[in-house]
Design an enzyme around this catalytic site. Structure first.
Site, PDB file in Angstrom:
ATOM      1  N   HIS A  19      -1.109  -2.577  -2.339  1.00 53.33           N
ATOM      2  CA  HIS A  19      -2.254  -1.227  -1.925  1.00 53.33           C
ATOM      3  C   HIS A  19      -2.748  -0.611  -3.026  1.00 53.33           C
ATOM      4  O   HIS A  19      -2.349  -0.982  -4.092  1.00 53.33           O
ATOM      5  CB  HIS A  19      -1.245  -0.586  -1.009  1.00 53.33           C
ATOM      6  CG  HIS A  19       0.019   0.144  -1.305  1.00 53.33           C
ATOM      7  ND1 HIS A  19       0.272   0.859  -2.580  1.00 53.33           N
ATOM      8  CD2 HIS A  19       1.340  -0.138  -0.967  1.00 53.33           C
ATOM      9  CE1 HIS A  19       1.360   1.086  -2.783  1.00 53.33           C
ATOM     10  NE2 HIS A  19       2.117   0.566  -1.759  1.00 53.33           N
ATOM     11  N   HIS A  22       0.273   0.456  -6.080  1.00 53.12           N
ATOM     12  CA  HIS A  22       0.180  -0.549  -7.129  1.00 53.12           C
ATOM     13  C   HIS A  22      -0.735  -0.862  -7.999  1.00 53.12           C
ATOM     14  O   HIS A  22      -0.851  -0.958  -9.113  1.00 53.12           O
ATOM     15  CB  HIS A  22       0.626  -2.133  -6.455  1.00 53.12           C
ATOM     16  CG  HIS A  22       1.433  -1.768  -5.472  1.00 53.12           C
ATOM     17  ND1 HIS A  22       1.186  -2.398  -3.954  1.00 53.12           N
ATOM     18  CD2 HIS A  22       2.694  -1.575  -5.459  1.00 53.12           C
ATOM     19  CE1 HIS A  22       2.148  -2.139  -3.479  1.00 53.12           C
ATOM     20  NE2 HIS A  22       3.454  -1.720  -4.012  1.00 53.12           N
ATOM     21  N   CYS A 127      20.161   2.951   0.718  1.00 55.57           N
ATOM     22  CA  CYS A 127      18.577   2.824   1.543  1.00 55.57           C
ATOM     23  C   CYS A 127      18.011   1.633   1.088  1.00 55.57           C
ATOM     24  O   CYS A 127      17.940   1.530  -0.036  1.00 55.57           O
ATOM     25  CB  CYS A 127      17.641   4.274   1.158  1.00 55.57           C
ATOM     26  SG  CYS A 127      15.966   3.940   1.378  1.00 55.57           S
ATOM     27  N   CYS A 130      14.768   1.955  -0.773  1.00 51.63           N
ATOM     28  CA  CYS A 130      14.615   2.236  -2.283  1.00 51.63           C
ATOM     29  C   CYS A 130      15.473   0.931  -2.923  1.00 51.63           C
ATOM     30  O   CYS A 130      15.584   0.924  -4.160  1.00 51.63           O
ATOM     31  CB  CYS A 130      15.346   3.547  -2.563  1.00 51.63           C
ATOM     32  SG  CYS A 130      14.284   4.724  -2.118  1.00 51.63           S
ATOM     33  N   CYS A 144      16.597   9.303   3.512  1.00 53.59           N
ATOM     34  CA  CYS A 144      16.040   9.403   2.029  1.00 53.59           C
ATOM     35  C   CYS A 144      14.615   9.819   2.054  1.00 53.59           C
ATOM     36  O   CYS A 144      13.801   9.481   2.989  1.00 53.59           O
ATOM     37  CB  CYS A 144      15.995   7.810   1.577  1.00 53.59           C
ATOM     38  SG  CYS A 144      14.729   7.447   0.429  1.00 53.59           S
ATOM     39  N   HIS A 147      11.678   7.307   2.328  1.00 58.70           N
ATOM     40  CA  HIS A 147      11.788   6.297   3.530  1.00 58.70           C
ATOM     41  C   HIS A 147      12.288   6.925   4.790  1.00 58.70           C
ATOM     42  O   HIS A 147      13.525   6.548   5.251  1.00 58.70           O
ATOM     43  CB  HIS A 147      12.531   4.931   3.289  1.00 58.70           C
ATOM     44  CG  HIS A 147      11.789   4.287   2.038  1.00 58.70           C
ATOM     45  ND1 HIS A 147      12.418   4.414   0.769  1.00 58.70           N
ATOM     46  CD2 HIS A 147      10.925   3.556   2.214  1.00 58.70           C
ATOM     47  CE1 HIS A 147      11.674   3.817  -0.086  1.00 58.70           C
ATOM     48  NE2 HIS A 147      10.786   2.981   0.826  1.00 58.70           N
ATOM     49  N   LYS A 296       0.762  11.307   3.422  1.00 61.72           N
ATOM     50  CA  LYS A 296       1.684  10.403   2.335  1.00 61.72           C
ATOM     51  C   LYS A 296       0.954   8.846   2.859  1.00 61.72           C
ATOM     52  O   LYS A 296       0.693   8.860   4.228  1.00 61.72           O
ATOM     53  CB  LYS A 296       3.099  10.298   2.880  1.00 61.72           C
ATOM     54  CG  LYS A 296       3.950  10.298   1.492  1.00 61.72           C
ATOM     55  CD  LYS A 296       5.466  10.184   1.965  1.00 61.72           C
ATOM     56  CE  LYS A 296       5.849   8.761   1.200  1.00 61.72           C
ATOM     57  NZ  LYS A 296       7.341   8.716   1.011  1.00 61.72           N
ATOM     58  N   LYS A 299       2.413   2.637   6.231  1.00 65.09           N
ATOM     59  CA  LYS A 299       1.916   1.601   7.303  1.00 65.09           C
ATOM     60  C   LYS A 299       1.816   2.232   8.481  1.00 65.09           C
ATOM     61  O   LYS A 299       0.968   1.969   9.472  1.00 65.09           O
ATOM     62  CB  LYS A 299       2.737   0.286   7.165  1.00 65.09           C
ATOM     63  CG  LYS A 299       2.468  -0.487   6.103  1.00 65.09           C
ATOM     64  CD  LYS A 299       3.242  -2.068   6.323  1.00 65.09           C
ATOM     65  CE  LYS A 299       3.903  -2.490   5.135  1.00 65.09           C
ATOM     66  NZ  LYS A 299       4.886  -3.249   5.108  1.00 65.09           N
TER      67      LYS A 299
HETATM   68  N1  MSP Z   1      10.550  -3.220  -7.337  1.00 67.14           N
HETATM   69  C1  MSP Z   1      10.581  -1.662  -7.725  1.00 67.14           C
HETATM   70  C2  MSP Z   1      10.161  -1.669  -9.288  1.00 67.14           C
HETATM   71  C3  MSP Z   1      11.213  -2.534 -10.174  1.00 67.14           C
HETATM   72  S1  MSP Z   1      10.635  -2.138 -11.754  1.00 67.14           S
HETATM   73  C4  MSP Z   1      11.745  -3.179 -12.678  1.00 67.14           C
HETATM   74  C5  MSP Z   1       9.370  -1.062  -7.104  1.00 67.14           C
HETATM   75  N2  MSP Z   1       8.288  -1.708  -6.359  1.00 67.14           N
HETATM   76  S2  MSP Z   1       7.392  -1.100  -5.619  1.00 67.14           S
HETATM   77  O1  MSP Z   1       6.583  -2.242  -4.817  1.00 67.14           O
HETATM   78  O2  MSP Z   1       7.660  -0.289  -4.628  1.00 67.14           O
HETATM   79  O3  MSP Z   1       6.326  -0.416  -6.462  1.00 67.14           O
HETATM   80  C6  MSP Z   1       6.590   0.925  -6.729  1.00 67.14           C
HETATM   81  C7  MSP Z   1       5.384   1.258  -7.956  1.00 67.14           C
HETATM   82  O4  MSP Z   1       4.320   1.366  -7.181  1.00 67.14           O
HETATM   83  C8  MSP Z   1       5.669   2.889  -8.149  1.00 67.14           C
HETATM   84  O5  MSP Z   1       6.332   2.944  -9.162  1.00 67.14           O
HETATM   85  C9  MSP Z   1       4.122   2.944  -8.512  1.00 67.14           C
HETATM   86  O6  MSP Z   1       3.610   2.667  -9.739  1.00 67.14           O
HETATM   87  C10 MSP Z   1       3.298   2.412  -7.526  1.00 67.14           C
HETATM   88  N3  MSP Z   1       3.110   3.217  -6.334  1.00 67.14           N
HETATM   89  C11 MSP Z   1       3.526   2.982  -5.080  1.00 67.14           C
HETATM   90  N4  MSP Z   1       2.905   3.853  -4.202  1.00 67.14           N
HETATM   91  C12 MSP Z   1       2.130   4.746  -4.929  1.00 67.14           C
HETATM   92  C13 MSP Z   1       1.179   5.820  -4.547  1.00 67.14           C
HETATM   93  N5  MSP Z   1       1.081   6.342  -3.185  1.00 67.14           N
HETATM   94  N6  MSP Z   1       0.508   6.563  -5.626  1.00 67.14           N
HETATM   95  C14 MSP Z   1       0.660   5.916  -6.919  1.00 67.14           C
HETATM   96  N7  MSP Z   1       1.364   4.775  -7.173  1.00 67.14           N
HETATM   97  C15 MSP Z   1       2.366   4.532  -6.136  1.00 67.14           C
HETATM   98  O7  MSP Z   1       9.624   0.280  -7.005  1.00 67.14           O
END
Ligand code: MSP
Length: 470
Positions: A19, A22, A127, A130, A144, A147, A296, A299
């Protein structure tokens, strides 16, 4: 290696498809990586997917397939979308890669042999969203904060523990003292203060194994337990280099992460590395979050924006521009498709695209021959991009775009002739070339097109850079 630069993104959980969140971190890492290459550095840019743990296993079950099949499919959706956005990662790591698993086992064994791992009983609230234990102080309304729709699970089991508390004083010194041999930066400063305050308040040892989660890497000396998914995941930054046989890139120059996973990256990771006798990363940069139209992104609210959606509407460089100019480096940023449409139209179609088209046409019609000047990045640009102030870099560039467009109107360039026109065109072509040069890390295709078009001595018109949106 003196002139190297190693940058990483978090590895994304495969329980979700890519999304805009990422996309944001990955595009920004790509921009920094391209900038460092422009400086002449040898760059290694790593991204990938985080595939073990309870959350992924649950998602696979819901999808009626094995975790392995599920991971292969979702991981591919990440691996294939990034090149479409012109994101040039050097390696895509998957934590289910047996070579990664081997490095994890080796590293843990090292830490175990150092006496930093012991068995104990754990009881607490977990959680799954997380993939972490939540302390009582972090719990909001029995959930949390990240979530709110996922109930916390009470867990009680015998686990292997890592002596995180032993490393707290070393970490405080390493963060605070720039002369410490272990020194590393946590940026921005506000995030560094948060980490330090929490470290100083005292930390407990952490559980690093799970007895109930089979979808994971077995603990080398106790096959009845698997490695806690976060420990497995963090090690990717190190294992990727071992897999690629380019360990000379270690330590990482910057781990770019979202704010919600800063503690893992700025504390737990460093403590594990210290225990294993591996040098520490140089910087952790934790950015804030996108909200979608004041809410926020989630989904259940149905407001998730996908990279495909952005690509279809705004094209590769349009998407890269919109993401970089709204990058929430220091504060949360509010974004939405409406806002993106307005910005695309104002800055790209009417702004840069129009400027380039008008000047090219005037050059072509007047037969103007221009002299190429040398191009370079100035130091305010460098300072800002290195501090992740991407929106400020772009604002600076767009000041020039808007100024040039305004001058064309004020000076009525199309009415000028002879020497006066020559001078005015030379000036505008210089500006455009400078703009395109500075845009290279942000919009690689567009800047290349402009630099190719504005090559001396003769300039010709070319197809529009940013079509108007329908
Ligand atoms: N798998 C763990 C990370 C492990 S690293 C050793 C994880 N994955 S995640 O798929 O949840 O991705 C989290 C990352 O996605 C966040 O740290 C950020 O970089 C990005 N984002 C997720 N939602 C976001 C927003 N709403 N806005 C900006 N970036 C965000 O956590």
């Amino acid at each position: 290696m003196a002139d190297k630069f190693y940058i990483t993104t978090p590895i994304y959980y495969v329980n979700d498809v890519p999304h805009i969140g990422h996309t944001c971190t990955t595009i920004v890492a790509d921009i920094i990586s391209r900038y460092q290459k422009l400086l002449g550095k040898k760059v290694f840019f790593l991204t990938g997917t985080d595939e073990h743990g309870a959350k992924v296993a649950e998602a696979a079950k819901k999808d009626n397939c094995t975790p392995g099949e599920f991971c292969d499919r979702v991981s591919r959706s990440f691996e294939t979308i990034w090149p479409k956005l012109n994101i040039g990662f050097d390696y895509f790591i998957r934590t289910t890669n047996p070579e990664h698993e081997k490095v994890v086992a080796e590293l843990l064994e090292k830490i175990y042999n150092n006496g930093d791992i012991y068995k104990d009983k754990y009881e607490g609230l977990y959680c799954i969203g997380c993939e972490k234990f939540i302390t009582e102080t972090d719990v909001k309304d029995r959930c949390c904060p990240y979530h709110p729709n996922q109930p916390l699970e009470k867990q009680s089991e015998e686990n292997w523990f890592f002596k995180l508390s032993k490393y707290a004083p070393v970490l405080i010194e390493a963060i605070e003292n720039p002369r410490s041999p272990n020194h590393y930066e946590i940026k921005p400063g506000s995030k560094k203060s948060e980490v330090l305050a929490r470290l100083k308040a005292g930390v407990n040892d952490i559980s690093i194994s799970r007895s109930e989660v089979s979808w994971g890497i077995p603990i080398p000396w106790d096959k009845s337990q698997t490695v806690y998914v976060w420990v497995d995941a963090l090690i990717n930054y190190y294992s990727a280099l071992k897999i690629n046989k380019n360990e000379e890139f270690w330590p990482a120059d910057v781990h770019l992460v979202g704010k919600e996973i800063l503690w893992f990256h700025a504390v737990i990771w460093e403590a594990l590395l210290l225990s294993a006798g591996i040098s520490l990363p140089k910087e952790i940069f934790a950015h804030n979050f996108y909200n979608i139209n004041g809410q926020k992104m989630s989904k259940s609210l149905g407001n998730v924006i996908s990279p495909q959606q952005l690509l279809e509407k705004f094209g590769v460089d349009g998407t890269r521009y919109l993401i970089a100019s709204s990058f929430p480096a220091f504060d949360d940023a509010d974004v939405g498709l409406e806002r993106f449409v307005q910005k695309y139209t104002a800055d790209l179609a009417n702004g840069l695209g129009n400027l380039v088209a008008r000047i090219a046409k005037l050059c072509e019609n007047s037969g103007f021959e221009f002299k190429e000047t040398t191009l370079e990045l100035d130091s305010p640009y460098k300072q800002k991009i290195e501090a992740f102030r991407l929106n400020e870099v772009l604002e600076g560039i767009w000041k020039k775009v808007n100024e040039a467009n305004k001058q064309i109107n004020e000076e009525k360039l199309w009415q000028l002739t002879g020497q006066v026109l020559q001078k005015a065109l030379q000036n505008k072509v210089d500006s455009i070339r400078k703009i395109a040069f500075c845009l290279q890390p942000f919009m690689p295709e567009t800047s290349q097109k402009i630099l190719d078009q504005f090559k001396g001595p003769k300039i010709k018109s070319a197809p529009v850079l940013f079509p108007r949106l329908k």
